[in-house]
Write a protein that holds these residues in place. Structure first.
Motif, mmCIF file in Angstrom:
data_model
loop_
_atom_site.group_PDB
_atom_site.id
_atom_site.type_symbol
_atom_site.label_atom_id
_atom_site.label_comp_id
_atom_site.label_asym_id
_atom_site.label_seq_id
_atom_site.Cartn_x
_atom_site.Cartn_y
_atom_site.Cartn_z
ATOM 1 N N ASN A 120 5.778 -0.370 11.049
ATOM 2 C CA ASN A 120 5.998 -1.196 9.868
ATOM 3 C C ASN A 120 5.993 -2.689 10.161
ATOM 4 O O ASN A 120 6.005 -3.493 9.227
ATOM 5 C CB ASN A 120 7.305 -0.780 9.191
ATOM 6 N N TYR A 177 2.939 10.175 8.403
ATOM 7 C CA TYR A 177 1.497 9.968 8.361
ATOM 8 C C TYR A 177 1.055 9.603 6.948
ATOM 9 O O TYR A 177 1.488 10.218 5.971
ATOM 10 C CB TYR A 177 0.763 11.235 8.795
ATOM 11 N N VAL A 178 0.178 8.618 6.845
ATOM 12 C CA VAL A 178 -0.363 8.226 5.549
ATOM 13 C C VAL A 178 -1.865 8.499 5.463
ATOM 14 O O VAL A 178 -2.491 8.169 4.463
ATOM 15 C CB VAL A 178 -0.079 6.733 5.253
ATOM 16 N N SER A 179 -2.427 9.104 6.495
ATOM 17 C CA SER A 179 -3.838 9.488 6.471
ATOM 18 C C SER A 179 -3.938 11.003 6.377
ATOM 19 O O SER A 179 -3.029 11.734 6.785
ATOM 20 C CB SER A 179 -4.561 8.987 7.725
ATOM 21 N N GLN A 180 -5.048 11.478 5.849
ATOM 22 C CA GLN A 180 -5.225 12.907 5.625
ATOM 23 C C GLN A 180 -5.363 13.687 6.933
ATOM 24 O O GLN A 180 -4.859 14.796 7.061
ATOM 25 C CB GLN A 180 -6.471 13.145 4.754
ATOM 26 N N ARG A 195 0.805 -1.228 0.000
ATOM 27 C CA ARG A 195 0.000 0.000 0.000
ATOM 28 C C ARG A 195 0.833 1.270 0.000
ATOM 29 O O ARG A 195 0.522 2.237 -0.682
ATOM 30 C CB ARG A 195 -0.923 0.013 1.231
ATOM 31 N N TRP A 196 1.901 1.268 0.805
ATOM 32 C CA TRP A 196 2.620 2.525 1.034
ATOM 33 C C TRP A 196 4.130 2.428 0.846
ATOM 34 O O TRP A 196 4.829 3.424 1.052
ATOM 35 C CB TRP A 196 2.368 3.021 2.469
ATOM 36 N N ILE A 254 6.331 2.874 5.540
ATOM 37 C CA ILE A 254 5.715 4.050 6.148
ATOM 38 C C ILE A 254 6.806 4.866 6.845
ATOM 39 O O ILE A 254 7.539 4.354 7.692
ATOM 40 C CB ILE A 254 4.623 3.640 7.154
ATOM 41 N N THR A 255 6.902 6.124 6.483
ATOM 42 C CA THR A 255 7.904 7.018 7.081
ATOM 43 C C THR A 255 7.272 8.264 7.696
ATOM 44 O O THR A 255 7.982 9.160 8.155
ATOM 45 C CB THR A 255 8.942 7.444 6.035
#
Length: 369
Positions: A272, A58-61, A51-52, A55-56
């Motif tokens: 992660n 925030y991945v949400s708005q 998906r990403w 992750i490093t």
């Protein structure tokens, strides 16, 4: 991470200013980890990568804390009200006052242990019977245990005692041990203890032969090999739920140890690894935030955390973790009007001696459950 063959003692807490910075680091670190980990909750590392990538950030708005943050606020306010005089009756009354007796519709965003506890409380059951449900071993206490370590800075045994009092309403056995390990670890970190002593302090307050202790030792023993090794050492393969306290707490401490207390690395390692990622990252964030202080939290991460939205606990809406942190340290801030005066009554208690034991690396893998 330093050698685990010789465990240094936990130092005495620093001055009030230093404690406030660590307290704010611990609770803001918890909320940041919670918000970073929430999108990855219940995912496998392969699913996260698909998906990403890695992750490093925030991945949400609109990143925000989940039930982990709101329950930590709940426990922090409860502790600010009663201090070291906290009893199971106080905790039970707060569950009724702030959650169970409110006409608020569905109990949103909570785990199985919280739902089971509420069902029992609403049936008129009292602690410790209220904790007799199918998920008493969950990480629901561990996710809210950091405030006890903040309050009992430098006193891991006292932090663990208070966490057990809080947990008596909702948890039993390994669920209690997980919360005690987190509380003790944060208490040691609040005093500036090195990473190895933070881990040792957590292990000192739980039974040596418990599932929690065995998982924690395995995670820390392989932490130098990275997140894949930590995950392989403690994850219960094939089990459909991710809220096992021995697993989640071990993953969080493993991430913290792998990063040697560095905030960014500890939280991102936990995120992660997936599984109960909001809780593991929240705990890793609390430990690392207490270790390094609020200045170690990246500004863009910390500034995104606002007052609780009440998405799980409507009664917690509007409370900010930084305000709660200030309530729990001497000179940190004024009590909120609704909290009782003389709330920070402290009692001296001896520190556990982490030099009295070593962390074994010879435990056999836990069989799948």
């Amino acid at each position: 991470m330093a050698s685990i063959a010789c465990i240094p003692s936990v130092p005495s807490p620093g001055n009030a200013t230093g404690l406030r910075e660590r307290a704010r680091g611990a609770l803001l670190g918890l909320a940041v980890g919670d918000a970073l980990g929430a999108p990855a909750e219940n995912l496998k590392p392969s699913e996260i990568r698909a998906r990403w990538g890695r992750i490093t950030g925030y991945v949400s708005q609109n990143p925000a804390g989940t039930d982990d943050t709101e329950y930590a606020i709940f426990s922090g306010l409860l502790l600010a009200r009663h201090g070291s005089a906290l009893t199971p009756s106080h905790v039970e009354a707060a569950w009724h006052e702030w959650i169970a007796d409110r006409d608020e519709g569905p109990f949103r965003g909570a785990g199985f242990s919280e739902r089971g506890t509420l069902e029992n409380l609403r049936r008129g059951l009292a602690a410790p019977i209220s904790a007799q449900h199918r998920h008493a071993w969950s990480d629901g206490l561990a996710m809210r245990a950091a405030p006890f370590g903040v309050f009992a800075a430098g006193r891991p045994a006292e932090a663990a005692r208070l966490a057990a009092v809080d947990g008596s309403v909702s948890h039993d056995g390994e669920g209690i041990y997980g919360g005690q390990a987190v509380a003790a670890g944060v208490a040691a970190a609040m005093a500036g203890a090195p990473t190895v002593a933070v881990v040792a302090s957590a292990l000192a307050v739980v039974p040596d032969d418990s599932w929690t202790a065995r998982s924690l030792r395995r995670a820390v023993a392989v932490a130098h090999r990275g997140e894949r090794a930590v995950r392989s050492a403690v994850v219960i393969g094939g089990y459909p739920w991710t809220d096992l306290a021995p697993e989640a707490v071990a993953l969080a401490f493993g991430a913290y140890a792998a990063a040697d207390g560095d905030f960014r690395d500890a939280v991102l390692t936990a995120v992660n690894m997936g599984r109960d990622a909001d809780t593991t990252a929240a705990v890793a964030g609390a430990l690392a935030g207490a270790t390094q202080g609020i200045s170690a939290i990246p500004a863009e991460w910390g500034s995104a955390i606002g007052p609780a939205r009440g998405s799980c606990l409507p009664a917690m809406a509007g409370h900010h973790v930084l305000d709660v942190a200030d309530l729990l340290v001497p000179g940190g801030g004024m009590a909120a009007p609704e909290l009782a005066p003389n709330m920070l009554v402290r009692e001296d208690s001896p520190l556990p001696d982490p030099t009295a034991f070593t962390l074994s690396t010879n435990d056999e893998p836990e069989p799948s459950r």
